[in-house]
Design a protein around this motif. Sequence first.
Motif, PDB file in Angstrom:
ATOM      1  N   PRO A 174       0.351  -1.335   0.241  1.00 43.65           N
ATOM      2  CA  PRO A 174       0.159   0.020   0.065  1.00 43.65           C
ATOM      3  C   PRO A 174       0.972   1.146  -0.030  1.00 43.65           C
ATOM      4  CG  PRO A 174      -0.192  -1.468   2.361  1.00 43.65           C
ATOM      5  CD  PRO A 174       0.575  -2.086   1.277  1.00 43.65           C
ATOM      6  N   ARG A 175       1.964   0.984   0.274  1.00 46.75           N
ATOM      7  CA  ARG A 175       3.033   2.867   0.242  1.00 46.75           C
ATOM      8  C   ARG A 175       4.004   2.313  -0.819  1.00 46.75           C
ATOM      9  NH1 ARG A 175       7.006   2.564   5.930  1.00 46.75           N
ATOM     10  NH2 ARG A 175       7.113   0.757   5.267  1.00 46.75           N
ATOM     11  N   LEU A 176       4.663   3.630  -1.487  1.00 43.39           N
ATOM     12  CA  LEU A 176       6.032   3.391  -2.426  1.00 43.39           C
ATOM     13  C   LEU A 176       6.679   3.336  -1.197  1.00 43.39           C
ATOM     14  CD1 LEU A 176       4.965   6.485  -4.841  1.00 43.39           C
ATOM     15  CD2 LEU A 176       5.148   3.830  -4.446  1.00 43.39           C
ATOM     16  N   GLY A 177       8.453   3.115  -1.306  1.00 47.54           N
ATOM     17  CA  GLY A 177       8.838   3.222  -1.568  1.00 47.54           C
ATOM     18  C   GLY A 177      10.172   1.381  -0.793  1.00 47.54           C
ATOM     19  N   GLY A 178       8.876   0.644  -0.911  1.00 51.12           N
ATOM     20  CA  GLY A 178      10.331  -0.463  -0.493  1.00 51.12           C
ATOM     21  C   GLY A 178      10.787   0.153   0.947  1.00 51.12           C
ATOM     22  N   LEU A 179      11.800  -1.844   0.492  1.00 49.16           N
ATOM     23  CA  LEU A 179      13.219  -0.889   1.614  1.00 49.16           C
ATOM     24  C   LEU A 179      13.570  -0.102   2.369  1.00 49.16           C
ATOM     25  CD1 LEU A 179      15.605  -4.085   1.498  1.00 49.16           C
ATOM     26  CD2 LEU A 179      13.440  -4.060   2.393  1.00 49.16           C
ATOM     27  N   LEU A 180      13.508   1.234   1.040  1.00 46.57           N
ATOM     28  CA  LEU A 180      14.115   2.487   1.870  1.00 46.57           C
ATOM     29  C   LEU A 180      13.840   2.827   3.228  1.00 46.57           C
ATOM     30  CD1 LEU A 180      16.401   3.684   0.631  1.00 46.57           C
ATOM     31  CD2 LEU A 180      14.550   4.964  -0.848  1.00 46.57           C
ATOM     32  N   ASN A 181      12.249   2.159   2.960  1.00 47.67           N
ATOM     33  CA  ASN A 181      11.285   3.021   4.509  1.00 47.67           C
ATOM     34  C   ASN A 181      11.907   2.585   5.659  1.00 47.67           C
ATOM     35  OD1 ASN A 181       8.559   4.245   3.176  1.00 47.67           O
ATOM     36  ND2 ASN A 181       9.394   2.027   1.917  1.00 47.67           N
ATOM     37  N   ASP A 182      12.966   1.715   5.722  1.00 45.07           N
ATOM     38  CA  ASP A 182      13.209   1.242   7.285  1.00 45.07           C
ATOM     39  C   ASP A 182      14.774   1.203   7.565  1.00 45.07           C
ATOM     40  OD1 ASP A 182      11.394  -0.345   7.518  1.00 45.07           O
ATOM     41  OD2 ASP A 182      11.291  -1.669   6.264  1.00 45.07           O
ATOM     42  N   ILE A 183      15.332   2.260   5.963  1.00 44.26           N
ATOM     43  CA  ILE A 183      16.622   2.813   6.446  1.00 44.26           C
ATOM     44  C   ILE A 183      16.843   3.808   7.051  1.00 44.26           C
ATOM     45  CG2 ILE A 183      18.843   2.999   5.721  1.00 44.26           C
ATOM     46  CD1 ILE A 183      18.220   0.178   4.277  1.00 44.26           C
ATOM     47  N   THR A 184      17.952   4.706   7.871  1.00 42.03           N
ATOM     48  CA  THR A 184      18.203   5.446   8.831  1.00 42.03           C
ATOM     49  C   THR A 184      18.544   6.614   7.177  1.00 42.03           C
ATOM     50  OG1 THR A 184      20.097   4.600   9.349  1.00 42.03           O
ATOM     51  CG2 THR A 184      18.474   4.749  10.741  1.00 42.03           C
ATOM     52  N   THR A 185      19.414   6.014   7.637  1.00 44.78           N
ATOM     53  CA  THR A 185      20.944   7.690   6.404  1.00 44.78           C
ATOM     54  C   THR A 185      21.361   6.388   4.952  1.00 44.78           C
ATOM     55  OG1 THR A 185      22.905   7.002   7.560  1.00 44.78           O
ATOM     56  CG2 THR A 185      21.611   8.754   8.111  1.00 44.78           C
ATOM     57  N   LEU A 186      22.089   7.303   4.419  1.00 49.60           N
ATOM     58  CA  LEU A 186      22.526   6.420   3.076  1.00 49.60           C
ATOM     59  C   LEU A 186      24.104   6.649   3.567  1.00 49.60           C
ATOM     60  CD1 LEU A 186      19.895   8.272   1.148  1.00 49.60           C
ATOM     61  CD2 LEU A 186      19.759   6.434   1.630  1.00 49.60           C
ATOM     62  N   ALA A 187      24.805   5.401   3.666  1.00 45.54           N
ATOM     63  CA  ALA A 187      26.164   5.921   3.645  1.00 45.54           C
ATOM     64  C   ALA A 187      26.865   6.125   2.490  1.00 45.54           C
ATOM     65  CB  ALA A 187      26.274   4.016   3.713  1.00 45.54           C
ATOM     66  N   PRO A 188      27.654   6.455   1.824  1.00 46.94           N
ATOM     67  CA  PRO A 188      28.824   6.518   3.831  1.00 46.94           C
ATOM     68  C   PRO A 188      28.461   8.357   3.959  1.00 46.94           C
ATOM     69  CG  PRO A 188      29.563   7.361   1.369  1.00 46.94           C
ATOM     70  CD  PRO A 188      28.642   7.267   0.806  1.00 46.94           C
ATOM     71  N   TYR A 189      27.807   8.945   3.370  1.00 44.27           N
ATOM     72  CA  TYR A 189      27.165  10.300   4.320  1.00 44.27           C
ATOM     73  C   TYR A 189      26.008  10.103   5.393  1.00 44.27           C
ATOM     74  CZ  TYR A 189      30.267  10.591  -0.026  1.00 44.27           C
ATOM     75  OH  TYR A 189      31.375  10.940  -0.549  1.00 44.27           O
ATOM     76  N   SER A 190      25.864  11.326   5.855  1.00 48.57           N
ATOM     77  CA  SER A 190      24.838  11.313   6.889  1.00 48.57           C
ATOM     78  C   SER A 190      23.829  11.234   6.109  1.00 48.57           C
ATOM     79  CB  SER A 190      25.392  11.873   7.436  1.00 48.57           C
ATOM     80  OG  SER A 190      25.770  12.779   7.623  1.00 48.57           O
ATOM     81  N   GLU A 191      23.210  11.525   4.726  1.00 46.45           N
ATOM     82  CA  GLU A 191      21.524  11.926   4.257  1.00 46.45           C
ATOM     83  C   GLU A 191      20.862  10.758   4.212  1.00 46.45           C
ATOM     84  OE1 GLU A 191      24.012  14.281   1.015  1.00 46.45           O
ATOM     85  OE2 GLU A 191      24.805  12.367   2.591  1.00 46.45           O
ATOM     86  N   SER A 192      20.001  11.750   4.698  1.00 51.43           N
ATOM     87  CA  SER A 192      18.440  11.031   5.225  1.00 51.43           C
ATOM     88  C   SER A 192      17.755   9.940   3.699  1.00 51.43           C
ATOM     89  CB  SER A 192      17.576  11.991   6.282  1.00 51.43           C
ATOM     90  OG  SER A 192      16.535  11.463   5.899  1.00 51.43           O
TER      91      SER A 192
END
Lengths: 561, 432
Positions: A174-192
């Motif tokens: 029912p929602r978009l985004g897949g696994l990305l919904n569960d991720i905090t930040t994007l390695a290696p930087y601290s982008e959310s």
Amino acid sequence: MPRIGVFICHCGHNIASTVSVEEVAKFAATLPGVVIADHNLYSCSEEGLNSIRKSIEQNKLDRVVVAACTPRTHEPLFRSVCEQAGVNKYLFEFVNIREHCSWIHAKEPSSATEKAKRLVAMGVSKAALLEPQTEGESNVIPAALVIGGGLAGLRATASLAAQGIETHLIEKEPRLGGLLNDITTLAPYSESADTLLQELVDEVRGSKRAHIHLNSKLRGLTGFVGNFKATLDEAGKKKEIEIGAIIVATGANELQPEGEYGYGSVPGVVTQLEFERTLKRGEKPGDTVFIQCVGSRQPGREYCSRICCNTSLKNALKVLEAGGTATIIHRDIMSYGTVWEEMYRKASEKGVRFIRYTLNDIPHVRSHASGTAVDVFDETLGERIHLDANRVVLATPLISQKDSAEVGKLLKVPRDKHGFFLEAHVKLRPVEFATDGVFICGTARWPSSVRETLSQALGAAAKAAIPIKRGKVVIESITAWADPDKCAACGNCVASCPYEAIEILEQDGKRVAKVNETQCKGCGTCVAACPNDAMQQRGFTTRQLSAMIDSLVKHALEESP
Amino acid sequence: MPKKVVVIGGGIAGIQACLDIADMGYEVHLVERTPSIGGRMAQLDKTFPTNDCSMCILSPKMIMCAGHENIKLHTYSEVEGVSGEFPRLKVRIREKARHIALNRCTGCGDCITKCPVKVPNEFEEGLSIRKAIYLPFPQAVPRKVTIDAEHCRMITEKKCGVCKKVCQAGAIDYEQKDSLIDIDAAAIVVATGFDLFDASALRQYGLGSCKDVVTSLQLERILSAAGPTSGHLLRPSDKKEPRKLAFIQCVGSRDAKMLPYCSSVCCMYATKESILVREHVPDIESTIFYMDMRATGKGFQEFVNRAEKQYSVRYLRSRPASLQAAHGESGVLVTYELVGGTTEQRTEEFDMVVLCPGLVPSSGSEALCALLRIELDKDRFVKMPNWKHPIDSSRKGILVCGFAGEPMDIPDSVAQASGVAARISELLQAVA
């Protein structure tokens, strides 16, 4: 009488160091219908192609045989030379004397040469019976379908829509985004991860060309490149859409390591994704031990899942920031490239502890009075050590989606032994399927980082946009047809066709098989299934194949005492 | 008038970018500084993990590129100036004088046979010689010879002129000058690829001082059936078949003092080469000295397992301290430390050693990026600062694909190259 030209390729030393190319050419010149037999150092080089072209013109050839490497890579090239010289490209026959002779029989040059002669003789006898074919053209429906609304699917949809193409995005959840919904930040930087996801979702939602179908699954697909018809199940309702190209972006899932390393029994043991969720909820991680390669790089699941080491490095740094200690128990740290290696160095400098283990002596996780404990043999120190932890994070591999088999079957695209989709060529066609008009990107193909996934999504979007922008596709000419005089309407062909391209129809008061040529892929299955020799395939007719066999038998008889 | 795009670099990334951009209907100008497109992939013998012949899968793409109605090749050319902003960039291309009339040269090679000047062959990584008038390799595209003005006696000393005498096509032109071409381009693609780190700068690895120490790219040429030894694995010192071979990973790379990063492809190509050498010399024993075995791609770990089990490749986790010539001129002594609770040093003799040097952005790419006014990262690769658009450089309308942006293998380069086409189409749609 046909006028056949035979061109034997040295392929540098690849063929010529085993097969006597001159001898094969001399032999070919004696075959019926052959007016010229020549050899080139590299038939596929500009010089080689020019010499073939000139020879076709000078000798007024109407059939061309090239004995060289493989049609998989080189057939289009030689066919186009024929066309340039005014010979219908279906009057070209390819004989493979590299893979089938020089490479496989590298140690037996004289037998390899004999085999090459026979293969050439077979090719020539078939070439004499080849018939010109005309290629049809078909319009392309200016719309695309993207299957999967995770990172890859969102980026592909955003791209196609931005390129001006009507794009349907289907997502089973029912929602978009897949696994990305569960991720905090994007390695290696601290982008959310949320920021990136929100930007993409906003872009797709805001585009008038992108059409989002949530709670939707693909249920059926017919047609061919440029003219597909997909049946969707959208929240229980059937819907049909017409599209010209399809992108598979169905993603992957994290392996649940049931019963391994205390998962499910020892408190504090979580998978990486579960750990991400706790971080996202703002929970303090405390002292954390990461165990790499849980369920991967071992018998049963041999592969390395590419992203787990880098994810652990990222999260270990987060643990340090939150005041805990972090230990990564690993077999090799897979921090390839520039940014990941930098993150590895940073983690070492900031105090993340690295312990290397081997499969002969794997870590042991158990409950402990104050939490969780890990016992591990440190290969570098050469001794067994004990670690106390608040959390043990099991870095398990990405595995293929449960329904990837179903998707593969509907789209008629292959998967590898692990269930990941199999691209057309692992080196040079990474975002394409062998089936025209169907493309692949992201973790449905192989575990990949966020940046890699985005690049691949753009790659697939380019490939899908090309036929749509061109507006026309060429229809396969090597298709089957049924001889109505021989057809008994038994239906074997209908049952055997994997593309649902054959029907039994009433024609002149008689029931006969009829092939829908736009849907036929020329696989030949129906020809084999037909008991009456009524089903024939262009370019591979019974007459042509019999001539090849006759030529082989004739040479064998001449040589046997 | 179709919009124009300039692609800089004619390796596999640049070629794929050209093909996809051209297929979308844009006019593409491919600028390649050497006489032929093909790049590094053309030098490789086989590709991992399927051991497909590299040239065999590349050459159809090279020819498609040359024959595409929307692609114009500018080989032996360099970008000399860029002005304007997206989507109205002006690119000045210098087509260097080949001293050959391209429309006349048939690539017959008569001139090459007769040319008296011998120069180390770059394509063969210095393992053989070429002439001052030359075709870089047999499958070169375009198949036209080039006169290397620096070495041609007629150009440098006004003595010789043999090639002009033998050329029946009348294609030789010693007086030819460079020509300048200006293109109004909507977008630019940087696909400038990589060079090998010069391992002779690290004395302990013995490159240059030990005859039987070669680079991995030299080994590719040695293994190639079209290479300097016709595909016979022979060590340089005495032209004998080696029986014991060592590969040394991370030469100059993953080293804070030299190249801090990992080049991403060396673990896999060393594994591939260790399998290939066994197909040339069946009882050869290979050892791969490594730090971490990075087999992260599709089928890679299986490939490593196969090398270990089926081809008896010894993977040894250790970073050798020094390499020295063994007795006389042949063979190499490798001194390394054993890992695992000891600090024991060991010296082992190998017949031949292959160095896997770190891979660096290709020479000249820094100057080019200055010209393009795009930023580099701290490792001198083109910086791609935007998360959402990982193939955009720091300047709008200038895209990046392949090794120029960061170390990656062929399929990742190809996927990015296709991605560039989509990105250009997105950007141009927005300004249409």
